[in-house]
Design a protein around this motif. Structure first.
Motif, PDB file in Angstrom:
ATOM      1  N   ALA A   1       5.504 -13.212  -2.525  1.00 10.68           N
ATOM      2  CA  ALA A   1       4.464 -13.599  -1.570  1.00 10.68           C
ATOM      3  C   ALA A   1       3.587 -14.748  -2.053  1.00 10.68           C
ATOM      4  O   ALA A   1       3.227 -14.830  -3.225  1.00 10.68           O
ATOM      5  CB  ALA A   1       3.595 -12.393  -1.253  1.00 10.68           C
ATOM      6  N   ASP A   2       3.231 -15.594  -1.093  1.00  7.97           N
ATOM      7  CA  ASP A   2       2.161 -16.570  -1.335  1.00  7.97           C
ATOM      8  C   ASP A   2       0.818 -15.857  -1.284  1.00  7.97           C
ATOM      9  O   ASP A   2      -0.024 -16.033  -2.159  1.00  7.97           O
ATOM     10  CB  ASP A   2       2.202 -17.668  -0.268  1.00  7.97           C
ATOM     11  CG  ASP A   2       3.520 -18.421  -0.264  1.00  7.97           C
ATOM     12  OD1 ASP A   2       3.842 -19.040  -1.285  1.00  7.97           O
ATOM     13  OD2 ASP A   2       4.237 -18.367   0.757  1.00  7.97           O
ATOM     14  N   ASP A   3       0.609 -15.074  -0.232  1.00 10.32           N
ATOM     15  CA  ASP A   3      -0.644 -14.332  -0.035  1.00 10.32           C
ATOM     16  C   ASP A   3      -0.326 -12.857   0.123  1.00 10.32           C
ATOM     17  O   ASP A   3       0.727 -12.489   0.654  1.00 10.32           O
ATOM     18  CB  ASP A   3      -1.376 -14.832   1.215  1.00 10.32           C
ATOM     19  CG  ASP A   3      -1.702 -16.318   1.138  1.00 10.32           C
ATOM     20  OD1 ASP A   3      -2.365 -16.727   0.165  1.00 10.32           O
ATOM     21  OD2 ASP A   3      -1.284 -17.065   2.040  1.00 10.32           O
ATOM     22  N   ALA A   4      -1.266 -12.019  -0.320  1.00  3.81           N
ATOM     23  CA  ALA A   4      -1.049 -10.576  -0.263  1.00  3.81           C
ATOM     24  C   ALA A   4      -2.331  -9.855   0.114  1.00  3.81           C
ATOM     25  O   ALA A   4      -3.439 -10.307  -0.205  1.00  3.81           O
ATOM     26  CB  ALA A   4      -0.544 -10.064  -1.613  1.00  3.81           C
ATOM     27  N   HIS A   5      -2.146  -8.730   0.812  1.00  3.83           N
ATOM     28  CA  HIS A   5      -3.266  -7.881   1.212  1.00  3.83           C
ATOM     29  C   HIS A   5      -2.896  -6.438   0.908  1.00  3.83           C
ATOM     30  O   HIS A   5      -1.772  -6.007   1.191  1.00  3.83           O
ATOM     31  CB  HIS A   5      -3.561  -8.045   2.703  1.00  3.83           C
ATOM     32  CG  HIS A   5      -3.743  -9.470   3.128  1.00  3.83           C
ATOM     33  ND1 HIS A   5      -4.927 -10.157   2.959  1.00  3.83           N
ATOM     34  CD2 HIS A   5      -2.869 -10.352   3.683  1.00  3.83           C
ATOM     35  CE1 HIS A   5      -4.781 -11.390   3.420  1.00  3.83           C
ATOM     36  NE2 HIS A   5      -3.534 -11.535   3.852  1.00  3.83           N
ATOM     37  N   ILE A   6      -3.835  -5.698   0.349  1.00  6.44           N
ATOM     38  CA  ILE A   6      -3.603  -4.306  -0.002  1.00  6.44           C
ATOM     39  C   ILE A   6      -4.302  -3.416   1.014  1.00  6.44           C
ATOM     40  O   ILE A   6      -5.499  -3.540   1.254  1.00  6.44           O
ATOM     41  CB  ILE A   6      -4.118  -3.990  -1.418  1.00  6.44           C
ATOM     42  CG1 ILE A   6      -3.378  -4.848  -2.458  1.00  6.44           C
ATOM     43  CG2 ILE A   6      -3.931  -2.510  -1.732  1.00  6.44           C
ATOM     44  CD1 ILE A   6      -3.884  -4.668  -3.871  1.00  6.44           C
ATOM     45  N   LEU A   7      -3.519  -2.528   1.626  1.00 11.84           N
ATOM     46  CA  LEU A   7      -4.042  -1.586   2.613  1.00 11.84           C
ATOM     47  C   LEU A   7      -4.214  -0.207   1.985  1.00 11.84           C
ATOM     48  O   LEU A   7      -3.346   0.274   1.258  1.00 11.84           O
ATOM     49  CB  LEU A   7      -3.077  -1.470   3.790  1.00 11.84           C
ATOM     50  CG  LEU A   7      -3.177  -2.504   4.912  1.00 11.84           C
ATOM     51  CD1 LEU A   7      -1.971  -2.373   5.832  1.00 11.84           C
ATOM     52  CD2 LEU A   7      -4.449  -2.333   5.714  1.00 11.84           C
ATOM     53  N   GLU A   8      -5.333   0.408   2.292  1.00  4.23           N
ATOM     54  CA  GLU A   8      -5.575   1.801   1.911  1.00  4.23           C
ATOM     55  C   GLU A   8      -6.204   2.506   3.097  1.00  4.23           C
ATOM     56  O   GLU A   8      -7.244   2.062   3.614  1.00  4.23           O
ATOM     57  CB  GLU A   8      -6.502   1.898   0.694  1.00  4.23           C
ATOM     58  CG  GLU A   8      -5.858   1.514  -0.623  1.00  4.23           C
ATOM     59  CD  GLU A   8      -6.798   1.729  -1.810  1.00  4.23           C
ATOM     60  OE1 GLU A   8      -7.895   2.289  -1.601  1.00  4.23           O
ATOM     61  OE2 GLU A   8      -6.432   1.333  -2.919  1.00  4.23           O
TER      62      GLU A   8
ATOM     63  N   GLY B   1       0.831  -1.188   0.000  1.00  2.87           N
ATOM     64  CA  GLY B   1       0.000   0.000   0.000  1.00  2.87           C
ATOM     65  C   GLY B   1       0.865   1.236   0.000  1.00  2.87           C
ATOM     66  O   GLY B   1       2.076   1.168   0.204  1.00  2.87           O
ATOM     67  N   ALA B   2       0.228   2.371  -0.210  1.00  2.00           N
ATOM     68  CA  ALA B   2       0.951   3.636  -0.270  1.00  2.00           C
ATOM     69  C   ALA B   2       1.429   4.051   1.113  1.00  2.00           C
ATOM     70  O   ALA B   2       1.028   3.484   2.130  1.00  2.00           O
ATOM     71  CB  ALA B   2       0.040   4.717  -0.865  1.00  2.00           C
ATOM     72  N   ASN B   3       2.290   5.062   1.163  1.00  2.18           N
ATOM     73  CA  ASN B   3       2.708   5.637   2.444  1.00  2.18           C
ATOM     74  C   ASN B   3       1.480   6.105   3.216  1.00  2.18           C
ATOM     75  O   ASN B   3       0.571   6.714   2.649  1.00  2.18           O
ATOM     76  CB  ASN B   3       3.638   6.833   2.215  1.00  2.18           C
ATOM     77  CG  ASN B   3       5.057   6.398   1.890  1.00  2.18           C
ATOM     78  OD1 ASN B   3       5.471   5.304   2.220  1.00  2.18           O
ATOM     79  ND2 ASN B   3       5.804   7.277   1.233  1.00  2.18           N
ATOM     80  N   GLY B   4       1.452   5.814   4.510  1.00  4.07           N
ATOM     81  CA  GLY B   4       0.324   6.228   5.330  1.00  4.07           C
ATOM     82  C   GLY B   4      -0.857   5.290   5.301  1.00  4.07           C
ATOM     83  O   GLY B   4      -1.888   5.568   5.916  1.00  4.07           O
TER      84      GLY B   4
END
Length: 239
Positions: free
Chosen positions: A204-211, A35-38
């Motif tokens: 990565a095997d698994d990934a999660h995107i944070l926003e 994810g982006a900074n912050g």
């Protein structure tokens, strides 16, 4: 499941840094948060390490509730972190920094302890060359190697890696990710926070995107790497 995060909420004062995030880290896997900074990536790792307090939700490690466990106890259970910015003890030598990573251990004169030192030096031959050198005199890449090596000295089952490629040249970035793969193949589960989304998704095997403190997408690393919307948002349109 080695790590289970459920409905996690974390505040900085009145600001919600993490809002109701849930994800799992299977034992033996490499899982990444991008994810982006912050976005809340580093806050998530600090919370898992026990440095940030949980407002709501739960964290379980190997089935044990550690939501409010102290950082020291989490290290003893098998969670170790290589922090953002490396945070090496600049006035100490490489060997002394590695010893600091083993502060929860009481077997420093044992064969097993020396074997762990040897393992770290085999992973990072540059550290073997600098073993008596002050950490503050080393390059950024060497300090990153030291930060990861220091975290490994606690014999973690789960290692939290926060921005291991930050500020490094492309050649060194490739080397660090190769070593992360090797660490995982040797049996250590990895939770990786990384702004270099392309490299992270490949690893990565698994990934999660944070926003903005929320998980907006989850999936296999290879699937997200091939998703056009993910490419456009995080990978510069290419990978």
């Amino acid at each position: 499941m080695l790590l289970e995060v459920e409905g996690l909420c974390v505040n900085y004062g009145h600001i919600e840094a993490i809002r109701d995030i849930s994800f799992n880290v299977p034992e033996g896997s490499v899982t990444t948060l991008i994810g982006a900074n912050g976005a809340g990536k580093t806050t998530t790792l600090k919370t898992l390490s026990g440095i940030r307090k949980v407002r709501a939700g739960s964290v379980k490690f190997d089935g044990k509730d550690i939501t409010h466990a102290a950082p020291y106890d989490r290290v003893k259970l098998g969670i170790s972190q290589s922090p953002e910015g490396r945070r090496c003890f600049v006035g100490m030598t490489v060997r002394e920094n590695l010893d600091m990573g083993a502060f929860v251990r009481n077997d420093r004169k044992s064969k097993a302890y020396q074997e762990d030192i040897d393992r770290v030096l085999a992973l990072f031959p540059r550290l073997a060359e600098r073993i008596n050198q002050s950490a503050g005199t080393m390059s950024g890449g060497e300090q990153q190697m030291l930060a990861i090596g220091r975290a490994l000295m606690a014999r973690p089952r789960l290692i939290l890696l926060d921005e291991p490629s930050m500020g490094l040249a492309p050649k060194l970035i490739a080397q660090i990710f190769s070593i992360i793969k090797e660490i995982n193949e040797q049996g250590t589960t990895v939770l990786l926070v990384e702004q270099n989304a392309a490299q992270a998704l490949k690893a990565a095997d698994d990934a999660h995107i944070l926003e903005t403190g929320e998980i907006v997408r989850s999936g296999k690393g290879s699937e997200l790497a091939g998703d056009d919307s993910v490419k456009a948002a995080y990978l510069g349109g290419d990978i």
